[in-house]
Design a protein around this motif. Structure first.
Motif, PDB file in Angstrom:
ATOM      1  N   ARG A  54      38.606  36.368  47.296  1.00  0.00           N
ATOM      2  CA  ARG A  54      37.182  36.501  47.634  1.00  0.00           C
ATOM      3  C   ARG A  54      36.657  35.254  48.343  1.00  0.00           C
ATOM      4  NH1 ARG A  54      34.159  40.761  45.065  1.00  0.00           N
ATOM      5  NH2 ARG A  54      35.572  42.055  43.884  1.00  0.00           N
ATOM      6  N   VAL A  89      39.811  44.287  48.945  1.00  0.00           N
ATOM      7  CA  VAL A  89      39.573  43.357  47.848  1.00  0.00           C
ATOM      8  C   VAL A  89      39.448  44.087  46.520  1.00  0.00           C
ATOM      9  CG1 VAL A  89      38.052  41.532  46.993  1.00  0.00           C
ATOM     10  CG2 VAL A  89      38.379  41.814  49.438  1.00  0.00           C
ATOM     11  N   GLU A  90      40.326  43.802  45.604  1.00  0.00           N
ATOM     12  CA  GLU A  90      40.247  44.212  44.199  1.00  0.00           C
ATOM     13  C   GLU A  90      39.819  45.669  44.001  1.00  0.00           C
ATOM     14  OE1 GLU A  90      37.657  41.724  41.944  1.00  0.00           O
ATOM     15  OE2 GLU A  90      38.944  41.757  40.207  1.00  0.00           O
ATOM     16  N   GLY A  91      40.643  46.595  44.418  1.00  0.00           N
ATOM     17  CA  GLY A  91      40.326  48.004  44.204  1.00  0.00           C
ATOM     18  C   GLY A  91      39.364  48.512  45.250  1.00  0.00           C
ATOM     19  N   ALA A  92      39.817  49.497  46.020  1.00  0.00           N
ATOM     20  CA  ALA A  92      38.964  50.021  47.084  1.00  0.00           C
ATOM     21  C   ALA A  92      37.743  50.703  46.476  1.00  0.00           C
ATOM     22  CB  ALA A  92      39.762  51.017  47.913  1.00  0.00           C
TER      23      ALA A  92
END
Lengths: 311, 293
Positions: A54, A89-92
């Protein structure tokens, strides 16, 4: 554009919370990702992988340190992210009430590179063309991941940052994703930075890996280099006590089922077998295995301290 | 910017249940009211005889007055909160936000929000105005007042004033709901804070007056001059009666002091500060925020 270093992190740190409740999620990470390779970013849950990603994507402000993309300091040249970087980023996640196609359209419009033909092409490329006109709320996790990959590719980026891209995919989907990612690098010359906890996958597709634990990089190097040298020798023999007595002073031995497992260097194997035969040990089976990335990873995070890098 | 506006529009209009239940409910409700009442009046002579027909100059204004109470605002604040906090709850900010674009994204949301609210209430207003015209036809009574040049001119002035002030007041309240939605990252939180703000604002002047009485500090009354409610009433008073609203004068008279007279310019400036201050605060906080969802 363009430096040969796709990502450079200099002393990157992130602290959440204030004073007594402070959590140091990332602590002085230094990392270089060379262009044209698949770079794996490994770590257990809460190690700081997603926070680092991020920060690279400019979603989180670093507490300290800098992010460079192709030699450009992101803080001073944020356009570089639009032009050259795509990310998952971290799970669509998508607007559940819109179709997959409409989601892609409005993300592309918002980011300033709307192109209906490219959207169509990407939907085909990620194998989502048949589901494109269904509302996202009916999608499985795997379908969302595929659509997420299409989002990451909307601007035809040189650098893809993928956070757990295989999450929610079935084995066939994982294999498809693996080929897809390798093709992006090998055929299209892109750079992929991916985080994962699926170590088998990382071992198969990454050229280089870094392991992060408790916010710090504890190992980094070429996958092949990290895994050479260390082998596991599984020996089924009788009597096992004698095996332990003969080899125990030289090698770490673990008893397993009917045999023992010994961590050895490849060149020590003939010497071990010879010593056991000389000491009248009956050998039924000797099986040599190269250390897996999983074993390496577990060992590295158990150590918990930085042991330098392996170029 | 046009691309971002277009995308935001697609997103807000595409959320059909939310926009239907929280925004289109006003024109649809008005239409249902008009159709229902018309059918009743057509089918029942008693209902026809009891039709209460308000002047058209009032009928067109009814929706704008309705929306400026906490019940009406609740729908709009809910819609505002979904617009802003929804991005956190769906985890979608991460797809579109980089720090460079954040100001544009927020401005696009406010612009579309304002446009949609305007469309919904102008439609509702037209339906009400037209609806009472239909009632008067059914009841066979004139739809008063007669549309002379002077009446029309006065109506247009009142309509413009009423809609502009209602709209500004809604948008200012929505800005504070958006602020809460961004800070709390919650649709419910944004809605509740917005409603709280809309409930407290009209009471601020009274609370300040009570405080001034309790501690005998007349200077505190000046604080009331910056409240949203007071300034909206003051602007209305200047336009309708060419004088400042009496609220301030009454409050100062309690202490046998002369009240300052706030001009229409002062109140317009106060509203602008509320609006720009709120939007500025939203932008500042969003610009600094870490997107962790």
């Amino acid at each position: 554009m363009k430096s040969n270093i796709a990502i450079q992190l200099k002393n990157l740190s992130k602290t959440f919370g204030r004073r007594e409740e402070q959590v140091r999620a990332v602590r002085g990470v230094n990392l270089e990702v060379t262009a044209g390779q698949v770079f794996g970013f490994l770590g257990p849950n809460g190690a700081g992988k997603s926070t680092s990603i991020r920060m690279i994507m400019d979603l989180i402000r670093p507490s300290q340190g800098e992010v460079y993309i192709y030699g450009h300091l992101v803080r001073q040249n944020r356009a570089i992210l639009y032009q050259h970087v795509g990310g998952l980023v971290e799970g669509a996640a998508f607007y559940p009430f819109l179709t997959g196609r409409r989601n892609l359209e409005l993300i592309a419009r918002t980011r300033g590179f709307y192109d209906a033909k490219r959207i169509e092409m990407l939907l085909k490329q990620v194998n989502m063309i048949e589901q494109a006109d269904r509302e996202v709320k009916g999608y499985s996790t795997g379908m969302k991941q595929r659509l997420g990959l299409a989002v990451a590719l909307l601007n035809d980026p040189d650098l893809l940052i993928l956070d757990e891209p295989a999450n929610g995919l079935d084995p066939a989907g994982i294999q498809e994703m693996r080929h897809f990612i390798r093709d992006l690098v090998d055929v299209h010359g892109k750079t992929v930075f991916l985080s994962s906890h699926q170590l088998n996958e990382v071992e198969q597709i990454c050229d280089r890996v870094a392991i992060i634990n408790k916010g710090q990089i504890i190992r980094e190097g070429q996958v092949a280099d990290l895994l050479t040298g260390q082998h596991y020798l599984h020996i089924e023999a009788k009597p096992l006590e004698k095996v332990t007595a003969v080899l125990g002073d030289q090698f770490p031995i673990t008893r397993k089922n009917k045999g023992v497992t010994i961590a050895v260097a490849h060149e020590d194997i003939p010497h071990i077998v010879r010593r056991l035969v000389e000491n009248d040990v009956s050998i039924f089976q000797v099986c040599s295995q190269r250390q897996s990335l999983e074993a390496f990873f577990l060992e590295a995070i158990e150590d918990g301290t930085e042991k330098g890098t392996n170029a | 910017m046009l691309n971002i506006l277009h995308a935001e529009w697609q997103k807000m209009v595409g959320n059909r249940w939310t926009i239907g239940l929280l925004l289109w409910v006003f024109p649809v409700g008005a239409l249902a009211f008009v159709v229902g009442m018309s059918l009743m009046a057509l089918l029942s002579p008693t209902a026809r005889d009891n039709l209460y027909i308000i002047p058209w100059t009032e009928a067109f204004l009814v929706p704008w007055r309705f929306v400026n109470n906490p019940f009406g605002l609740m729908f709009l604040l809910g819609f505002t909160a979904v617009t802003f906090a929804g991005e956190y709850q769906w985890g979608t900010w991460k797809n579109i936000v980089t720090r460079q674009q954040r100001t544009l994204l927020i401005m696009a949301k406010f612009t579309n929000l304002g446009a949609l609210i305007l469309i919904a209430f102008i439609l509702t207003s037209l339906i009400f105005g037209g609806g009472f015209g239909i009632f008067s036809l059914i009841a066979d009574v004139p739809y008063e007042p007669a549309a002379t040049g002077e009446i029309v001119q006065e109506f247009l002035r009142d309509y413009a004033l009423e809609t502009a002030l209602a709209f500004i007041s809604i948008i200012i309240t929505a800005v504070y709901a958006a602020l809460a939605a961004i800070v709390m990252q919650s649709i419910l939180g944004g809605t509740l804070v917005g409603i709280g703000f809309s409930l407290i604002d009209p009471l601020i002047f009274g609370m300040i007056w009570w405080w001034a009485n309790l501690f005998n500090t007349v200077s505190v009354l000046h604080l009331g001059r910056i409240s949203l409610f007071y300034n909206i009433e003051n602007i209305k008073s200047w336009i309708r009666d060419d004088q400042a609203v009496a609220t301030l004068e009454s409050a100062f008279q309690t202490f046998n002091k002369a009240a300052p007279i706030d001009s229409i310019g002062f109140s317009m400036l106060a509203l602008a500060v509320w609006l720009l201050g709120g939007v500025g605060l939203v932008l500042y906080l969003f610009q600094r925020q870490d997107i962790t969802t």
